[in-house]
Motif scaffolding. Structure first.
Motif, PDB file in Angstrom:
ATOM      1  N   GLN A   1      12.029  36.615  69.362  1.00  0.00           N
ATOM      2  CA  GLN A   1      11.904  35.578  70.397  1.00  0.00           C
ATOM      3  C   GLN A   1      11.983  36.181  71.798  1.00  0.00           C
ATOM      4  O   GLN A   1      11.297  35.728  72.707  1.00  0.00           O
ATOM      5  CB  GLN A   1      12.985  34.518  70.225  1.00  0.00           C
TER       6      GLN A   1
ATOM      7  N   SER B   1      18.112  38.956  59.451  1.00  0.00           N
ATOM      8  CA  SER B   1      16.970  38.106  59.801  1.00  0.00           C
ATOM      9  C   SER B   1      17.272  37.267  61.038  1.00  0.00           C
ATOM     10  O   SER B   1      16.405  37.069  61.888  1.00  0.00           O
ATOM     11  CB  SER B   1      16.585  37.212  58.625  1.00  0.00           C
TER      12      SER B   1
ATOM     13  N   SER C   1      17.064  39.637  63.926  1.00  0.00           N
ATOM     14  CA  SER C   1      15.667  40.010  64.080  1.00  0.00           C
ATOM     15  C   SER C   1      14.862  38.880  64.720  1.00  0.00           C
ATOM     16  O   SER C   1      14.026  39.115  65.600  1.00  0.00           O
ATOM     17  CB  SER C   1      15.089  40.380  62.717  1.00  0.00           C
ATOM     18  N   ASN C   2      15.117  37.651  64.287  1.00  0.00           N
ATOM     19  CA  ASN C   2      14.414  36.507  64.860  1.00  0.00           C
ATOM     20  C   ASN C   2      14.737  36.347  66.344  1.00  0.00           C
ATOM     21  O   ASN C   2      13.857  36.016  67.140  1.00  0.00           O
ATOM     22  CB  ASN C   2      14.743  35.230  64.091  1.00  0.00           C
TER      23      ASN C   2
ATOM     24  N   GLU D   1       6.480  39.069  68.919  1.00  0.00           N
ATOM     25  CA  GLU D   1       6.318  39.348  67.495  1.00  0.00           C
ATOM     26  C   GLU D   1       5.600  40.678  67.299  1.00  0.00           C
ATOM     27  O   GLU D   1       4.387  40.776  67.450  1.00  0.00           O
ATOM     28  CB  GLU D   1       5.526  38.218  66.835  1.00  0.00           C
TER      29      GLU D   1
ATOM     30  N   ASN E   1      11.200  35.403  56.075  1.00  0.00           N
ATOM     31  CA  ASN E   1      12.324  34.966  56.898  1.00  0.00           C
ATOM     32  C   ASN E   1      12.077  34.934  58.396  1.00  0.00           C
ATOM     33  O   ASN E   1      12.906  34.417  59.143  1.00  0.00           O
ATOM     34  CB  ASN E   1      13.544  35.854  56.612  1.00  0.00           C
ATOM     35  N   ALA E   2      10.959  35.457  58.879  1.00  0.00           N
ATOM     36  CA  ALA E   2      10.741  35.543  60.324  1.00  0.00           C
ATOM     37  C   ALA E   2      10.653  34.182  60.995  1.00  0.00           C
ATOM     38  O   ALA E   2      11.063  34.030  62.134  1.00  0.00           O
ATOM     39  CB  ALA E   2       9.485  36.359  60.627  1.00  0.00           C
ATOM     40  N   SER E   3      10.156  33.207  60.295  1.00  0.00           N
ATOM     41  CA  SER E   3      10.016  31.886  60.916  1.00  0.00           C
ATOM     42  C   SER E   3      11.104  30.910  60.475  1.00  0.00           C
ATOM     43  O   SER E   3      11.053  29.736  60.817  1.00  0.00           O
ATOM     44  CB  SER E   3       8.633  31.311  60.606  1.00  0.00           C
ATOM     45  N   SER E   4      12.092  31.393  59.739  1.00  0.00           N
ATOM     46  CA  SER E   4      13.164  30.516  59.257  1.00  0.00           C
ATOM     47  C   SER E   4      14.117  30.156  60.392  1.00  0.00           C
ATOM     48  O   SER E   4      14.416  30.980  61.252  1.00  0.00           O
ATOM     49  CB  SER E   4      13.966  31.203  58.153  1.00  0.00           C
ATOM     50  N   SER E   5      14.609  28.938  60.351  1.00  0.00           N
ATOM     51  CA  SER E   5      15.623  28.529  61.329  1.00  0.00           C
ATOM     52  C   SER E   5      16.951  29.172  60.944  1.00  0.00           C
ATOM     53  O   SER E   5      17.154  29.568  59.784  1.00  0.00           O
ATOM     54  CB  SER E   5      15.768  27.006  61.337  1.00  0.00           C
ATOM     55  N   TRP E   6      17.856  29.257  61.901  1.00  0.00           N
ATOM     56  CA  TRP E   6      19.153  29.867  61.600  1.00  0.00           C
ATOM     57  C   TRP E   6      19.913  29.027  60.580  1.00  0.00           C
ATOM     58  O   TRP E   6      20.661  29.559  59.769  1.00  0.00           O
ATOM     59  CB  TRP E   6      19.958  30.131  62.866  1.00  0.00           C
TER      60      TRP E   6
ATOM     61  N   PHE F   1      11.040  43.383  65.370  1.00  0.00           N
ATOM     62  CA  PHE F   1      11.579  43.081  64.050  1.00  0.00           C
ATOM     63  C   PHE F   1      12.611  44.121  63.619  1.00  0.00           C
ATOM     64  O   PHE F   1      13.655  43.784  63.063  1.00  0.00           O
ATOM     65  CB  PHE F   1      10.437  43.014  63.033  1.00  0.00           C
TER      66      PHE F   1
END
Length: 182
Positions: free
Chosen positions: A74, A66, A69-70, A78, A44-49, A83
């Motif tokens: 940002q 998530s 956390s993202n 990272e 999920n770290a690179s998933s868009s909202w 996180f």
């Protein structure tokens, strides 16, 4: 109007409990990710909202966590600390909201402080506040949900609408954090 001296003492003690919670949680904030926590990060770290809130990919997806956390990653880069920051903050806020909920429920500053102290040292809550997942966030949101509900029943008519909107909002946040909260 100045707060009553006993309230000032309670606030000072609550502040001390919060500082204790921060101190005991800080040393493990940056340890390497492992287990379900690592899975949550990688999935999920690179998933868009939009993806986080519109698609449910499995039990390791704690969408609101998530998302927060993202944002933290940002802002701060990272790393493990970034996180885990939402869980860490939730682990500290749970102490304050336990105090508020305790006062609403029991009308006792002493009992509320004792409950906050126990929450500060609770092993499961301590452990979950150090893992990058949504369980501590769920506990904080549940306390806020309770506080909103209690204020709806206790409050005057002019504030009831705002508390009702807050109740709906935080209820939705709980489901977005962990779908089984529904």
């Amino acid at each position: 109007k100045r707060p009553h001296p006993s309230k000032l003492t309670s606030y000072a003690l609550l502040g001390s409990i919060v500082i204790l919670a921060i101190i005991i949680r800080m040393p493990t904030l940056g340890v390497p990710l492992s287990g379900d926590e690592a899975t949550t990060f990688w999935e999920n770290a690179s998933s868009s909202w939009i993806t986080l809130f519109s698609q449910y990919n499995g039990p390791n997806q704690h969408s609101l966590f998530s998302f927060l956390s993202n944002i933290s990653i940002q802002i701060f880069g990272e790393n493990e600390t970034s996180f885990r920051l939402p869980s860490f903050i939730a682990g500290v806020l749970i102490i304050i909201f336990t105090y508020i909920a305790g006062n609403l429920l029991l009308k006792s500053q002493s009992a509320s402080l004792l409950a906050s102290f126990f929450v500060c040292l609770s092993e499961p809550l301590f452990e979950q506040s150090l893992l990058g997942r949504g369980y501590t966030l769920t506990a904080v949101l549940a306390l806020i949900f309770y506080i909103c509900g209690k204020n709806i029943t206790l409050g005057n008519q002019s504030n009831r609408g705002l508390w009702s909107l807050a109740l709906i909002f935080f209820g939705c946040c709980m489901v977005l954090t962990l779908p089984s909260n529904i």
